[in-house]
Design a protein around this motif. Structure first.
Motif, PDB file in Angstrom:
ATOM      1  N   SER A 138    -114.257 -26.501  97.888  1.00 44.16           N
ATOM      2  CA  SER A 138    -115.327 -26.624  96.901  1.00 44.16           C
ATOM      3  C   SER A 138    -116.320 -25.489  97.084  1.00 44.16           C
ATOM      4  CB  SER A 138    -116.040 -27.979  97.037  1.00 44.16           C
ATOM      5  OG  SER A 138    -116.586 -28.104  98.332  1.00 44.16           O
ATOM      6  N   THR A 139    -117.199 -25.343  96.115  1.00 36.84           N
ATOM      7  CA  THR A 139    -118.163 -24.261  96.174  1.00 36.84           C
ATOM      8  C   THR A 139    -119.140 -24.435  97.336  1.00 36.84           C
ATOM      9  OG1 THR A 139    -119.905 -23.080  94.959  1.00 36.84           O
ATOM     10  CG2 THR A 139    -119.710 -25.450  94.571  1.00 36.84           C
ATOM     11  N   THR A 140    -119.558 -23.331  97.920  1.00 35.57           N
ATOM     12  CA  THR A 140    -120.609 -23.366  98.943  1.00 35.57           C
ATOM     13  C   THR A 140    -121.889 -22.728  98.400  1.00 35.57           C
ATOM     14  OG1 THR A 140    -119.829 -21.258  99.871  1.00 35.57           O
ATOM     15  CG2 THR A 140    -118.941 -23.276 100.830  1.00 35.57           C
ATOM     16  N   THR A 141    -121.943 -22.560  97.096  1.00 35.16           N
ATOM     17  CA  THR A 141    -123.079 -21.914  96.442  1.00 35.16           C
ATOM     18  C   THR A 141    -124.072 -22.957  95.949  1.00 35.16           C
ATOM     19  OG1 THR A 141    -121.626 -20.137  95.693  1.00 35.16           O
ATOM     20  CG2 THR A 141    -123.765 -20.323  94.603  1.00 35.16           C
ATOM     21  N   ASN A 149    -131.544 -29.314  92.942  1.00 25.54           N
ATOM     22  CA  ASN A 149    -130.855 -28.232  93.639  1.00 25.54           C
ATOM     23  C   ASN A 149    -129.872 -28.834  94.636  1.00 25.54           C
ATOM     24  OD1 ASN A 149    -132.248 -25.333  93.145  1.00 25.54           O
ATOM     25  ND2 ASN A 149    -133.779 -26.956  92.974  1.00 25.54           N
ATOM     26  N   VAL A 150    -128.607 -28.498  94.509  1.00 21.70           N
ATOM     27  CA  VAL A 150    -127.556 -29.014  95.390  1.00 21.70           C
ATOM     28  C   VAL A 150    -127.174 -27.915  96.378  1.00 21.70           C
ATOM     29  CG1 VAL A 150    -125.253 -30.010  95.535  1.00 21.70           C
ATOM     30  CG2 VAL A 150    -126.718 -30.498  93.544  1.00 21.70           C
ATOM     31  N   ILE A 151    -127.377 -28.194  97.675  1.00 23.82           N
ATOM     32  CA  ILE A 151    -127.054 -27.228  98.720  1.00 23.82           C
ATOM     33  C   ILE A 151    -125.845 -27.730  99.487  1.00 23.82           C
ATOM     34  CG2 ILE A 151    -127.879 -25.966 100.745  1.00 23.82           C
ATOM     35  CD1 ILE A 151    -130.428 -27.629  98.565  1.00 23.82           C
ATOM     36  N   PRO A 152    -124.663 -27.167  99.211  1.00 23.52           N
ATOM     37  CA  PRO A 152    -123.472 -27.610  99.949  1.00 23.52           C
ATOM     38  C   PRO A 152    -123.507 -27.100 101.389  1.00 23.52           C
ATOM     39  CG  PRO A 152    -122.910 -26.446  97.896  1.00 23.52           C
ATOM     40  CD  PRO A 152    -124.342 -26.183  98.201  1.00 23.52           C
ATOM     41  N   GLU A 153    -122.674 -27.681 102.206  1.00 18.41           N
ATOM     42  CA  GLU A 153    -122.520 -27.218 103.582  1.00 18.41           C
ATOM     43  C   GLU A 153    -121.965 -25.791 103.568  1.00 18.41           C
ATOM     44  OE1 GLU A 153    -119.226 -28.673 106.409  1.00 18.41           O
ATOM     45  OE2 GLU A 153    -120.942 -29.967 106.862  1.00 18.41           O
ATOM     46  N   SER A 154    -122.525 -24.916 104.398  1.00 22.75           N
ATOM     47  CA  SER A 154    -122.029 -23.539 104.476  1.00 22.75           C
ATOM     48  C   SER A 154    -120.702 -23.494 105.223  1.00 22.75           C
ATOM     49  CB  SER A 154    -123.053 -22.645 105.189  1.00 22.75           C
ATOM     50  OG  SER A 154    -124.215 -22.496 104.417  1.00 22.75           O
ATOM     51  N   GLN A 155    -119.865 -22.537 104.839  1.00 20.52           N
ATOM     52  CA  GLN A 155    -118.564 -22.388 105.472  1.00 20.52           C
ATOM     53  C   GLN A 155    -118.198 -20.907 105.494  1.00 20.52           C
ATOM     54  OE1 GLN A 155    -115.693 -25.100 103.948  1.00 20.52           O
ATOM     55  NE2 GLN A 155    -114.138 -24.568 105.432  1.00 20.52           N
ATOM     56  N   SER A 156    -117.660 -20.472 106.601  1.00 24.80           N
ATOM     57  CA  SER A 156    -117.289 -19.069 106.744  1.00 24.80           C
ATOM     58  C   SER A 156    -116.077 -18.751 105.875  1.00 24.80           C
ATOM     59  CB  SER A 156    -116.965 -18.755 108.206  1.00 24.80           C
ATOM     60  OG  SER A 156    -116.329 -17.486 108.296  1.00 24.80           O
ATOM     61  N   PRO A 157    -116.171 -17.722 105.029  1.00 29.04           N
ATOM     62  CA  PRO A 157    -115.005 -17.355 104.217  1.00 29.04           C
ATOM     63  C   PRO A 157    -113.908 -16.684 105.042  1.00 29.04           C
ATOM     64  CG  PRO A 157    -116.807 -15.829 103.833  1.00 29.04           C
ATOM     65  CD  PRO A 157    -117.346 -16.919 104.713  1.00 29.04           C
ATOM     66  N   LEU A 180    -121.354 -15.801 111.784  1.00 28.95           N
ATOM     67  CA  LEU A 180    -122.633 -15.801 111.069  1.00 28.95           C
ATOM     68  C   LEU A 180    -122.895 -14.452 110.406  1.00 28.95           C
ATOM     69  CD1 LEU A 180    -125.324 -17.154 110.343  1.00 28.95           C
ATOM     70  CD2 LEU A 180    -126.175 -16.517 112.609  1.00 28.95           C
ATOM     71  N   LEU A 181    -122.715 -13.367 111.163  1.00 29.47           N
ATOM     72  CA  LEU A 181    -122.958 -12.030 110.615  1.00 29.47           C
ATOM     73  C   LEU A 181    -122.014 -11.723 109.464  1.00 29.47           C
ATOM     74  CD1 LEU A 181    -123.610  -9.726 113.717  1.00 29.47           C
ATOM     75  CD2 LEU A 181    -125.270 -10.575 112.052  1.00 29.47           C
ATOM     76  N   GLU A 182    -120.736 -12.039 109.634  1.00 32.61           N
ATOM     77  CA  GLU A 182    -119.755 -11.770 108.584  1.00 32.61           C
ATOM     78  C   GLU A 182    -120.052 -12.577 107.325  1.00 32.61           C
ATOM     79  OE1 GLU A 182    -117.320  -9.496 108.444  1.00 32.61           O
ATOM     80  OE2 GLU A 182    -118.023  -8.732 110.363  1.00 32.61           O
ATOM     81  N   SER A 183    -120.472 -13.805 107.503  1.00 32.24           N
ATOM     82  CA  SER A 183    -120.778 -14.653 106.349  1.00 32.24           C
ATOM     83  C   SER A 183    -121.987 -14.135 105.589  1.00 32.24           C
ATOM     84  CB  SER A 183    -121.006 -16.100 106.805  1.00 32.24           C
ATOM     85  OG  SER A 183    -119.836 -16.620 107.394  1.00 32.24           O
ATOM     86  N   LEU A 184    -122.998 -13.668 106.314  1.00 33.19           N
ATOM     87  CA  LEU A 184    -124.214 -13.172 105.670  1.00 33.19           C
ATOM     88  C   LEU A 184    -123.984 -11.877 104.887  1.00 33.19           C
ATOM     89  CD1 LEU A 184    -126.887 -13.962 108.404  1.00 33.19           C
ATOM     90  CD2 LEU A 184    -126.738 -14.969 106.119  1.00 33.19           C
ATOM     91  N   LYS A 185    -122.893 -11.176 105.187  1.00 32.25           N
ATOM     92  CA  LYS A 185    -122.578  -9.967 104.425  1.00 32.25           C
ATOM     93  C   LYS A 185    -122.194 -10.306 102.990  1.00 32.25           C
ATOM     94  CE  LYS A 185    -120.990  -7.099 108.305  1.00 32.25           C
ATOM     95  NZ  LYS A 185    -119.815  -6.437 108.935  1.00 32.25           N
ATOM     96  N   ASN A 186    -121.623 -11.481 102.795  1.00 25.43           N
ATOM     97  CA  ASN A 186    -121.154 -11.878 101.467  1.00 25.43           C
ATOM     98  C   ASN A 186    -121.981 -12.985 100.828  1.00 25.43           C
ATOM     99  OD1 ASN A 186    -118.887 -10.172 101.065  1.00 25.43           O
ATOM    100  ND2 ASN A 186    -117.759 -11.344 102.572  1.00 25.43           N
ATOM    101  N   ASN A 187    -122.859 -13.617 101.602  1.00 28.56           N
ATOM    102  CA  ASN A 187    -123.665 -14.724 101.085  1.00 28.56           C
ATOM    103  C   ASN A 187    -125.145 -14.448 101.325  1.00 28.56           C
ATOM    104  OD1 ASN A 187    -121.415 -16.639 100.382  1.00 28.56           O
ATOM    105  ND2 ASN A 187    -121.008 -16.387 102.566  1.00 28.56           N
ATOM    106  N   ASP A 188    -125.976 -14.967 100.429  1.00 25.08           N
ATOM    107  CA  ASP A 188    -127.420 -14.778 100.573  1.00 25.08           C
ATOM    108  C   ASP A 188    -127.982 -15.589 101.739  1.00 25.08           C
ATOM    109  OD1 ASP A 188    -127.553 -13.072  98.405  1.00 25.08           O
ATOM    110  OD2 ASP A 188    -127.896 -14.696  96.972  1.00 25.08           O
ATOM    111  N   TYR A 189    -127.296 -16.649 102.087  1.00 27.15           N
ATOM    112  CA  TYR A 189    -127.829 -17.541 103.121  1.00 27.15           C
ATOM    113  C   TYR A 189    -126.673 -18.230 103.837  1.00 27.15           C
ATOM    114  CZ  TYR A 189    -126.444 -21.724 100.611  1.00 27.15           C
ATOM    115  OH  TYR A 189    -125.696 -22.708 100.025  1.00 27.15           O
TER     116      TYR A 189
END
Length: 247
Positions: A138-141, A149-157, A180-189
């Protein structure tokens, strides 16, 4: 950065002789450790207080708010009526709005959450041992449903691992930091969360936990939090309360 203040989900006390006062005191003591770490690094976080213990933790809640952290509610098995009553009492006590609700995914519908006058809902999944086989389904956005505002659980791509309490507790910290660093490269949070009960040593846990949730708890978990906070500082990663990021 978020923390749950809750009694373990299974709610089975390990020692039947422990009093309610002793249980609350032990929760307060472990939360103090987190507050000191956050203060040391000048981070602000959101604390999700389980509805069933919120009334008994007013002193602690006041202190958390005094430090500048956000107070939100965490629902495990409460009714909408109980949630609304607790929310109203907390708002009167703090003289601040309570904007956020955390729940296991889709526990209450978004129209229900809107009716309870929450501005956002943080949806998390059960952190069980089979997380290694969980795939992105599911979306993590962050998205808006019924003005909530729906904040899904974050997940590393990359690793496919969720940023949940259990992953923070058990996987090697270097791996977690790279994730964490790799995920933040593609996600705002990235939304990180942990539980206060993870700071209990196995010998002092007031309630029963499955064996796999006793790995690296207590002082080891406290050291992990400190290592993570240092890493965030060194890499100049911004840390915010949920309400600050959203609004």
């Amino acid at each position: 950065m978020t923390f749950n203040i809750a009694i373990s989900e299974n709610r089975i006390l390990k020692n039947k002789n422990i009093s309610e006062t002793e249980l609350i005191t032990s929760i307060e003591e472990k939360t103090e450790t987190i507050l000191l770490l956050l203060d040391l690094h000048e981070f602000q976080a959101t604390f999700f207080i389980e509805i069933s213990v919120a009334e008994r933790l007013q002193k602690l809640i006041k202190e958390i708010s005094f430090y500048g952290h956000e107070i939100a509610l965490y629902n495990i098995n409460s009714t909408p009526e109980n949630i609304e009553k607790t929310k109203q009492n907390l708002e009167q006590f703090l003289e601040k709005p309570v904007r956020g609700l955390r729940q296991k995914e889709h526990q209450f519908s978004y129209p229900q959450i809107q009716k309870m006058e929450f501005k956002y809902v943080s949806e998390i999944k059960e952190s069980i041992i089979n997380f290694l086989w969980r795939k992105l389904t599911s979306t993590t956005t962050i998205h808006i449903e019924n003005d909530v505002n729906v904040i899904p659980e974050s997940q590393s791509p990359y690793s496919q691992l969720p940023f949940n309490d259990y992953v923070l507790q058990v996987i090697p910290m270097k791996y977690y930091e790279n994730m964490l660093l790799e995920s933040l490269k593609n996600n705002d949070y990235v939304m990180i969360y942990a539980n206060v009960w993870q700071l209990f040593n196995s010998s002092e846990l007031p309630f029963k936990l499955p064996f796999y949730k006793k790995i690296n708890n207590g002082r080891k978990f406290e050291d992990r939090l400190e290592q993570l906070f240092q890493f965030i500082d060194e890499n100049e990663i911004a840390v915010a309360r949920m309400k600050d990021y959203l609004f």
